[in-house]
Scaffold this motif. Structure first.
Motif, PDB file in Angstrom:
ATOM      1  N   ALA A   6       1.509   1.800   3.496  1.00 21.73           N
ATOM      2  CA  ALA A   6       2.049   1.234   5.021  1.00 21.73           C
ATOM      3  C   ALA A   6       3.617   1.123   4.995  1.00 21.73           C
ATOM      4  O   ALA A   6       4.242   0.910   4.083  1.00 21.73           O
ATOM      5  CB  ALA A   6       1.238  -0.081   5.371  1.00 21.73           C
TER       6      ALA A   6
ATOM      7  N   GLU B 226       0.047   6.393   6.797  1.00 21.01           N
ATOM      8  CA  GLU B 226      -0.438   4.922   6.754  1.00 21.01           C
ATOM      9  C   GLU B 226       0.163   4.191   8.114  1.00 21.01           C
ATOM     10  O   GLU B 226       1.055   4.665   8.520  1.00 21.01           O
ATOM     11  CB  GLU B 226      -0.277   4.292   5.419  1.00 21.01           C
ATOM     12  CG  GLU B 226      -0.989   4.924   4.445  1.00 21.01           C
ATOM     13  CD  GLU B 226      -2.531   5.364   4.676  1.00 21.01           C
ATOM     14  OE1 GLU B 226      -3.307   4.064   5.008  1.00 21.01           O
ATOM     15  OE2 GLU B 226      -3.149   6.352   4.515  1.00 21.01           O
ATOM     16  N   GLN B 227      -0.568   3.058   7.939  1.00 25.48           N
ATOM     17  CA  GLN B 227       0.025   2.287   9.250  1.00 25.48           C
ATOM     18  C   GLN B 227       1.476   1.830   9.019  1.00 25.48           C
ATOM     19  O   GLN B 227       2.120   2.003   8.157  1.00 25.48           O
ATOM     20  CB  GLN B 227      -0.704   0.848   9.373  1.00 25.48           C
ATOM     21  CG  GLN B 227      -2.300   0.947   9.450  1.00 25.48           C
ATOM     22  CD  GLN B 227      -2.917   1.273   8.284  1.00 25.48           C
ATOM     23  OE1 GLN B 227      -2.209   1.220   7.058  1.00 25.48           O
ATOM     24  NE2 GLN B 227      -4.226   1.202   8.223  1.00 25.48           N
TER      25      GLN B 227
ATOM     26  N   ARG C 118      -8.381   1.934  11.570  1.00 22.76           N
ATOM     27  CA  ARG C 118      -8.535   3.088  11.001  1.00 22.76           C
ATOM     28  C   ARG C 118     -10.144   3.434  11.183  1.00 22.76           C
ATOM     29  O   ARG C 118     -10.223   4.729  11.260  1.00 22.76           O
ATOM     30  CB  ARG C 118      -8.509   2.698   9.546  1.00 22.76           C
ATOM     31  CG  ARG C 118      -8.652   3.976   8.559  1.00 22.76           C
ATOM     32  CD  ARG C 118      -7.718   5.230   9.071  1.00 22.76           C
ATOM     33  NE  ARG C 118      -6.286   5.176   8.839  1.00 22.76           N
ATOM     34  CZ  ARG C 118      -5.631   5.004   7.754  1.00 22.76           C
ATOM     35  NH1 ARG C 118      -6.458   5.467   6.494  1.00 22.76           N
ATOM     36  NH2 ARG C 118      -4.317   4.918   7.729  1.00 22.76           N
TER      37      ARG C 118
END
Length: 255
Positions: A81, A112-113, A241
């Motif tokens: 992330a 990713e976040q 997700r």
């Protein structure tokens, strides 16, 4: 690094190698935007953004530029992330992503976040320019605050253009100093994770997807072109997700 923060950029070019695969004649990243080529899947090249430093911090300027040429297929992910943090330099941090996909090219942008930590101030722009016959799967996920903390200020703008025509141009601002109502029932409704999926494929021209809810926390909206937008909210990153993965599966796309 300067007194006003870190400057870092990454550039990727994907090209049809003429043998059913995809070459990467340009794969250039620095500092927090280091790039690694990973094992290919069929004719698709895969690249991972490997963060070598914390950030972006206040005052930092990050930029990613990726181009997929005709007939090439590229998947871009990230190893972890991205966490926006407060820094010693004053002012907001910026993270600018530019994606270009030529006719008959395909790009899967699946990082990713992005986590907005307390005290941070980040402005993110993602701009995708596609040819008329291009394919795209783009995922964005924003998480407001780490466990047990309030979020920082996060502004995210997403623009998608197909054959020179803008089909999506939206901006979301959250956290301290954002316009009122961002956490209200019409926007996040108290949730702390929000995500978007954009899927572009030529087949939507002949068979457009219908607007509909995808469970209780996601909605699909057809765009003015061969594209759809899925927007979802959730209590946390894991649930978000799961919702977005399920939405991709319903659209017949792999993760």
């Amino acid at each position: 690094m300067t007194a006003s923060g870190v400057r870092a950029s990454a550039r990727i070019v994907a090209r049809d190698d003429g043998r059913g695969g995809t070459a990467l004649p340009v794969l250039d990243g620095e500092g927090p935007l280091a790039l690694r080529r990973t094992r290919a899947s069929g004719g698709e090249a895969r690249v991972m953004v490997v963060g070598a430093m914390s950030g972006p911090l206040g005052g930092d300027r990050f930029a990613v530029d990726a181009r997929v040429e005709r007939g090439a297929r590229l998947h871009i992910g990230s190893a972890a992330a991205t966490i926006a943090l407060p820094g010693q330099a004053k002012g907001e941090a910026r993270y600018d992503v530019r994606l270009r996909v030529d006719d008959d090219g395909e790009l899967r942008w699946l990082p990713e976040q992005l986590i907005s930590a307390a005290g941070s101030d980040l402005y993110v722009t993602t701009r995708a320019e596609l040819g008329a016959g291009a394919r795209l799967v783009l995922r964005e996920e924003q998480v407001l605050g780490r466990t047990g903390e309030e979020p920082g200020r996060l502004t995210s703008r997403l623009t998608v253009r197909i054959a020179g025509r803008t089909v999506l141009d939206q901006e979301l601002a959250c956290g301290p100093g954002a316009p009122g109502g961002w956490d209200g029932p019409a926007v996040l409704a108290g949730h702390r994770a929000v995500g978007q999926l954009v899927v572009v494929r030529p087949e939507f021209t002949e068979q457009a997807a219908a607007a509909r809810m995808l469970g209780e926390s996601a909605a699909l909206v057809p765009l003015a072109g061969p594209a759809v937008l899925v927007t979802a909210v959730a209590a946390d990153a894991l649930r978000l997700r799961r919702v977005l993965d399920e939405s991709l599966a319903r659209l017949g796309e792999r993760n």
